[in-house]
Design a protein around this motif. Sequence first.
Motif, PDB file in Angstrom:
ATOM      1  N   CYS A  64       0.871  -1.184   0.000  1.00 29.89           N
ATOM      2  CA  CYS A  64       0.000   0.000   0.000  1.00 29.89           C
ATOM      3  C   CYS A  64       0.910   1.237   0.000  1.00 29.89           C
ATOM      4  O   CYS A  64       1.860   1.297   0.765  1.00 29.89           O
ATOM      5  CB  CYS A  64      -0.882  -0.023   1.253  1.00 29.89           C
ATOM      6  N   THR A  66       0.636   4.174   1.176  1.00 33.23           N
ATOM      7  CA  THR A  66       0.686   5.040   2.358  1.00 33.23           C
ATOM      8  C   THR A  66       1.037   4.316   3.655  1.00 33.23           C
ATOM      9  O   THR A  66       1.387   4.964   4.633  1.00 33.23           O
ATOM     10  CB  THR A  66      -0.630   5.816   2.535  1.00 33.23           C
ATOM     11  N   CYS A  67       0.897   2.966   3.701  1.00 31.55           N
ATOM     12  CA  CYS A  67       1.285   2.278   4.942  1.00 31.55           C
ATOM     13  C   CYS A  67       2.175   1.067   4.671  1.00 31.55           C
ATOM     14  O   CYS A  67       2.610   0.406   5.609  1.00 31.55           O
ATOM     15  CB  CYS A  67       0.052   1.870   5.739  1.00 31.55           C
ATOM     16  N   CYS A  77      -4.760   0.310   0.651  1.00 33.71           N
ATOM     17  CA  CYS A  77      -5.409  -0.726   1.462  1.00 33.71           C
ATOM     18  C   CYS A  77      -6.717  -0.201   2.070  1.00 33.71           C
ATOM     19  O   CYS A  77      -6.910   1.011   2.199  1.00 33.71           O
ATOM     20  CB  CYS A  77      -4.462  -1.220   2.554  1.00 33.71           C
ATOM     21  N   CYS A  80      -6.340   2.333   4.997  1.00 35.49           N
ATOM     22  CA  CYS A  80      -5.913   3.689   4.598  1.00 35.49           C
ATOM     23  C   CYS A  80      -7.049   4.424   3.879  1.00 35.49           C
ATOM     24  O   CYS A  80      -7.123   5.650   3.935  1.00 35.49           O
ATOM     25  CB  CYS A  80      -4.673   3.644   3.719  1.00 35.49           C
TER      26      CYS A  80
HETATM   27 ZN   LIG Z   1      -2.498   1.266   3.759  1.00 35.01          ZN
END
Ligand SMILES: [Zn+2]
Length: 256
Positions: A64, A66-67, A77, A80
Amino acid sequence: MPVEPSLQQGFHHGRSRLWTRRLVAWGEGLGECLYPSHCGLCLQPGPPVCAGCREELPQLPAPCPTCALPLPVSGVCPECLRHPPALDALHAGWAYAWPLDQLILAYKHGADVRAERILAALVERVATTARETDGTEQPLRPDVVLPVPLHPERLRERGFNQSEYLARRVARVLGVVLDCDGLRRIRVTGSQQALGRQARRRNVKGAFAWTGPSLTGRRVLVVDDVATTGATLSALVGVLRQAGAERVEGLVLARA
Ligand SMILES: [Zn+2]
Ligand SMILES: [Zn+2]
């Protein structure tokens, strides 16, 4: 202010460990001169981590953006999407599994010089191969690189900050300014290890402060060794945004 005995012990312990590391590093340096460089994992002649060993490291399929959670297909995901994280992007090299987890622990808690050499090569690899997630797919181009700071008390115990060493390598390979003083950990936080997601957030809330120059309009890249829930990175994003940062990204060796 009188120093508590336990702190003083910690300080001396950390200092002697630092000198041991310097001595070993000197020995390694000498070894490098006498013998050609080799892969730290398979000991074959070549770079600090050869391509074959690198390919065998625990991969993060379709992380993902951002994470860095590995996903069956590429995209953001569900977590997020529901709760957009504070970080604009999280770049992680590999999954936190063998042998990377053992190398990180050996370096963090044992100041292992062989592990340091391997992790340095790996973090440089992450920095040079990661791509911006803002739609441009460009190589990373932050204005400033920051390590996740340790509280001074922890720094005295451990003798060094592993994140600072990694951030130094990232800044150098990207040709970007490194700032090791602006971001401070102002509160001692207990270990995050046994805590759940919510408890981790609470544990690091208000733990950081920005004391450096204004970050107005700047793109900041924060470097750490491992991200688990991203709670630590998220906690410091707020203070960096308050200082004016336009974009805050994280870069870690491994995603747990
Ligand atoms: Zn994420
Ligand atoms: Zn190898």
